[in-house]
Design a protein around this motif. Structure first.
Motif, PDB file in Angstrom:
ATOM      1  N   GLU A   1      63.489  10.173  14.676  1.00 30.17           N
ATOM      2  CA  GLU A   1      63.850  10.289  13.272  1.00 30.17           C
ATOM      3  C   GLU A   1      62.855  11.109  12.460  1.00 30.17           C
ATOM      4  N   ALA A   2      61.575  11.114  12.825  1.00 26.16           N
ATOM      5  CA  ALA A   2      60.562  11.787  12.009  1.00 26.16           C
ATOM      6  C   ALA A   2      60.880  13.263  11.755  1.00 26.16           C
ATOM      7  N   PRO A   3      61.260  14.056  12.756  1.00 20.44           N
ATOM      8  CA  PRO A   3      61.586  15.462  12.460  1.00 20.44           C
ATOM      9  C   PRO A   3      62.798  15.605  11.554  1.00 20.44           C
ATOM     10  N   ARG A   4      63.809  14.769  11.767  1.00 22.46           N
ATOM     11  CA  ARG A   4      65.010  14.846  10.936  1.00 22.46           C
ATOM     12  C   ARG A   4      64.689  14.488   9.489  1.00 22.46           C
ATOM     13  N   ARG A   5      63.841  13.472   9.301  1.00 27.19           N
ATOM     14  CA  ARG A   5      63.470  13.098   7.944  1.00 27.19           C
ATOM     15  C   ARG A   5      62.667  14.217   7.278  1.00 27.19           C
ATOM     16  N   LEU A   6      61.750  14.824   8.027  1.00 25.37           N
ATOM     17  CA  LEU A   6      60.950  15.906   7.442  1.00 25.37           C
ATOM     18  C   LEU A   6      61.833  17.067   7.016  1.00 25.37           C
ATOM     19  N   ALA A   7      62.854  17.377   7.813  1.00 23.04           N
ATOM     20  CA  ALA A   7      63.796  18.433   7.425  1.00 23.04           C
ATOM     21  C   ALA A   7      64.483  18.088   6.107  1.00 23.04           C
ATOM     22  N   ARG A   8      64.876  16.821   5.951  1.00 25.10           N
ATOM     23  CA  ARG A   8      65.533  16.403   4.709  1.00 25.10           C
ATOM     24  C   ARG A   8      64.566  16.431   3.528  1.00 25.10           C
ATOM     25  N   LEU A   9      63.321  16.016   3.756  1.00 27.30           N
ATOM     26  CA  LEU A   9      62.333  15.981   2.693  1.00 27.30           C
ATOM     27  C   LEU A   9      61.940  17.374   2.221  1.00 27.30           C
ATOM     28  N   VAL A  10      61.942  18.322   3.153  1.00 33.93           N
ATOM     29  CA  VAL A  10      61.499  19.682   2.840  1.00 33.93           C
ATOM     30  C   VAL A  10      62.662  20.593   2.464  1.00 33.93           C
ATOM     31  N   GLY A  11      63.830  20.361   3.084  1.00 34.26           N
ATOM     32  CA  GLY A  11      64.965  21.238   2.866  1.00 34.26           C
ATOM     33  C   GLY A  11      64.893  22.493   3.702  1.00 34.26           C
ATOM     34  N   ALA A  12      64.500  22.335   4.973  1.00 33.36           N
ATOM     35  CA  ALA A  12      64.395  23.475   5.888  1.00 33.36           C
ATOM     36  C   ALA A  12      64.687  23.001   7.297  1.00 33.36           C
ATOM     37  N   PRO A  13      65.261  23.862   8.146  1.00 30.59           N
ATOM     38  CA  PRO A  13      65.503  23.479   9.543  1.00 30.59           C
ATOM     39  C   PRO A  13      64.187  23.270  10.281  1.00 30.59           C
ATOM     40  N   ILE A  14      64.255  22.509  11.377  1.00 29.99           N
ATOM     41  CA  ILE A  14      63.037  22.168  12.103  1.00 29.99           C
ATOM     42  C   ILE A  14      63.234  22.339  13.602  1.00 29.99           C
ATOM     43  N   LEU A  15      62.209  22.888  14.261  1.00 31.10           N
ATOM     44  CA  LEU A  15      62.129  22.954  15.722  1.00 31.10           C
ATOM     45  C   LEU A  15      61.014  22.005  16.130  1.00 31.10           C
ATOM     46  N   HIS A  16      61.341  21.015  16.939  1.00 28.00           N
ATOM     47  CA  HIS A  16      60.350  20.019  17.335  1.00 28.00           C
ATOM     48  C   HIS A  16      60.210  20.014  18.847  1.00 28.00           C
ATOM     49  N   ALA A  17      59.038  20.414  19.338  1.00 26.06           N
ATOM     50  CA  ALA A  17      58.736  20.435  20.770  1.00 26.06           C
ATOM     51  C   ALA A  17      57.788  19.301  21.100  1.00 26.06           C
ATOM     52  N   SER A  18      58.065  18.601  22.196  1.00 19.78           N
ATOM     53  CA  SER A  18      57.289  17.407  22.521  1.00 19.78           C
ATOM     54  C   SER A  18      56.921  17.369  24.006  1.00 19.78           C
ATOM     55  N   LEU A  19      55.747  16.812  24.281  1.00 13.97           N
ATOM     56  CA  LEU A  19      55.373  16.563  25.670  1.00 13.97           C
ATOM     57  C   LEU A  19      56.265  15.482  26.269  1.00 13.97           C
ATOM     58  N   VAL A  20      56.409  15.524  27.592  1.00 14.08           N
ATOM     59  CA  VAL A  20      57.157  14.499  28.299  1.00 14.08           C
ATOM     60  C   VAL A  20      56.404  14.165  29.583  1.00 14.08           C
ATOM     61  N   GLY A  21      56.503  12.913  30.014  1.00 14.30           N
ATOM     62  CA  GLY A  21      55.846  12.531  31.261  1.00 14.30           C
ATOM     63  C   GLY A  21      54.709  11.551  31.037  1.00 14.30           C
ATOM     64  N   ASP A  22      54.048  11.156  32.107  1.00 13.95           N
ATOM     65  CA  ASP A  22      53.090  10.052  32.080  1.00 13.95           C
ATOM     66  C   ASP A  22      51.669  10.527  32.349  1.00 13.95           C
ATOM     67  N   VAL A  23      50.727   9.923  31.620  1.00  9.06           N
ATOM     68  CA  VAL A  23      49.303  10.188  31.813  1.00  9.06           C
ATOM     69  C   VAL A  23      48.566   8.859  31.732  1.00  9.06           C
ATOM     70  N   TRP A  24      47.658   8.610  32.670  1.00 17.11           N
ATOM     71  CA  TRP A  24      46.886   7.372  32.635  1.00 17.11           C
ATOM     72  C   TRP A  24      45.810   7.463  31.565  1.00 17.11           C
ATOM     73  N   ASN A  25      45.707   6.437  30.754  1.00 12.98           N
ATOM     74  CA  ASN A  25      44.714   6.357  29.693  1.00 12.98           C
ATOM     75  C   ASN A  25      43.586   5.425  30.119  1.00 12.98           C
ATOM     76  N   ALA A  26      42.331   5.876  29.913  1.00 14.69           N
ATOM     77  CA  ALA A  26      41.154   5.100  30.303  1.00 14.69           C
ATOM     78  C   ALA A  26      41.254   4.635  31.748  1.00 14.69           C
ATOM     79  N   PRO A  27      41.448   5.565  32.695  1.00 11.01           N
ATOM     80  CA  PRO A  27      41.705   5.156  34.089  1.00 11.01           C
ATOM     81  C   PRO A  27      40.550   4.457  34.760  1.00 11.01           C
ATOM     82  N   ALA A  28      39.331   4.657  34.262  1.00 11.01           N
ATOM     83  CA  ALA A  28      38.180   4.044  34.916  1.00 11.01           C
ATOM     84  C   ALA A  28      37.930   2.621  34.439  1.00 11.01           C
ATOM     85  N   SER A  29      38.718   2.162  33.482  1.00 14.20           N
ATOM     86  CA  SER A  29      38.482   0.826  32.927  1.00 14.20           C
ATOM     87  C   SER A  29      39.472  -0.184  33.491  1.00 14.20           C
TER      88      SER A  29
END
Length: 375
Positions: free
Chosen positions: A259-287
């Motif tokens: 929803e965040a990109p769609r809301r920003l488009a409505r708030l600004v009044g301009a089209p939006i291109l939203h690119a996002s990472l996908v996939g898994d990464v281990w966080n703090a793997p040594a802990s």
């Protein structure tokens, strides 16, 4: 015929595609209708060379499809997570290989190409969005505030002085309180005014969820380029080394990124291109508390009214989101409040966590990460 690499084939195809399809823009009632693409890609933690090759692959495919505007995800060169070694030296200088790749692809494809990466400028590293134009011009914006301790421990906010004030308004002390200087060439407004009269706004991940972003973009831009590395972690902690498949549907708790990109488009009044990472990464793997960050995907393209034209889910993995849009501003269909910091996509609990964990991460950056890099 001799051996031809995949990269050579893609390069040739991109040139042909741009020539055949790249001139489809036309003026319509003050707008331009163009073909655009958002890249949804995986990024291996800290593996800059491999990630640059992957990013180039997807951008060249987008060029072959005739895209004239292409946006890559946030942290497309590194991904993001807590790790004892992998991100310490995974930054690149602002004018280094990532920027040069974006400039090369923009020139060869006769397109605008952008994305954000960990960029060294002086003594500090920022999360810098770089937009490269076909003529060689470059526009840059540093993400205003890092998101939680993970990001805050790795790079400095582009507006650290405002970040310190915001943390104080949340009742959290930022130690040390002396702000980190902003990069002199940082376009804090994130409004890029192009020579042809088009104005483009940039928004990185949770910048989309802050009303201060819509305040600086509304009425000033014809197109928004948004990039995210938006991880999902199961709220009950069920994603772990022992149970990595838990919470496989990242969207079960990932409504915000939809929803965040769609809301920003409505708030600004301009089209939006939203690119996002996908996939898994281990966080703090040594802990002992290692967790899996599941980058949620959900790349999408929406028109100025916030209507989704194309999207790609987490389950669909890597790929392109392509649509034709009309570049041009309209009256915002949703108003920006004067006295509110966050949009509804960030819950009160997440807001509190953002402040406390962000202050802790900033302390790590100033006291540990920064001296280690500069030592």
């Amino acid at each position: 015929m001799g051996h031809v690499s995949r990269r050579d084939l893609l390069k040739t195809a991109a040139g042909v595609g741009a020539a055949a399809l790249g001139r489809t823009a036309q003026a319509q009632h003050g707008t331009q209708r163009v073909r655009v693409a958002a890249v949804q890609m995986r990024a291996a933690l800290g593996e800059v060379a491999a990630n640059l090759e992957n990013a180039e692959h997807w951008v060249r495919l987008a060029l072959r499809e005739g895209a004239q505007w292409i946006v890559l995800p946030e942290f497309f060169t590194t991904a993001i997570a807590l790790h004892p070694t992998k991100l310490v030296n995974a930054y690149r200088t602002l004018e280094g290989l990532p920027m040069q790749l974006l400039k090369t692809l923009a020139k060869e494809g006769n397109a605008h190409v952008g994305g954000s990466f960990l960029a060294r400028s002086g003594a500090d590293v920022f999360n810098t969005f770089v937009l490269a134009s076909p003529t060689g011009q470059v526009y840059t914006h540093d993400k205003d505030f890092p998101t939680t301790n993970i990001e805050a421990s790795v790079y400095a906010g582009g507006e650290d002085d405002e970040y310190v004030k915001e943390l104080a308004r949340c009742g959290v002390a930022a130690a040390p309180s002396t702000p980190i200087p902003s990069r002199p060439q940082n376009v804090k407004s994130a409004v890029f005014n192009l020579p042809d009269g088009t104005s483009v706004g940039a928004a990185l991940c949770w910048e989309q969820c802050r009303y201060r972003t819509s305040r600086r973009l509304s009425g000033h831009v014809d197109l928004i380029l948004a990039a995210s590395g938006w991880p999902f972690v199961a709220p009950n902690g069920s994603i772990s080394r022992e149970n990595p498949a838990a919470g496989h549907d990242a969207l079960s708790a990932g409504a915000g990124i939809r929803e965040a990109p769609r809301r920003l488009a409505r708030l600004v009044g301009a089209p939006i291109l939203h690119a996002s990472l996908v996939g898994d990464v281990w966080n703090a793997p040594a802990s002992a508390n290692a967790t899996l960050l599941r980058f949620s995907g959900e790349s999408q393209i929406a028109d100025a009214s916030g209507r989704t034209l194309a999207r790609r889910s987490y389950a669909e993995g890597e790929g392109l989101v392509i649509a034709e849009i009309e570049i041009g501003r309209v009256a915002p269909s949703e108003s920006t409040p004067d006295d509110t910091s966050w949009t509804p996509e960030v819950s009160p609990q997440s807001q509190a966590s953002w402040a406390t964990s962000g202050a802790a991460g900033r302390s790590v950056y100033i006291n540990t990460t920064r001296p280690r890099r500069n030592g």
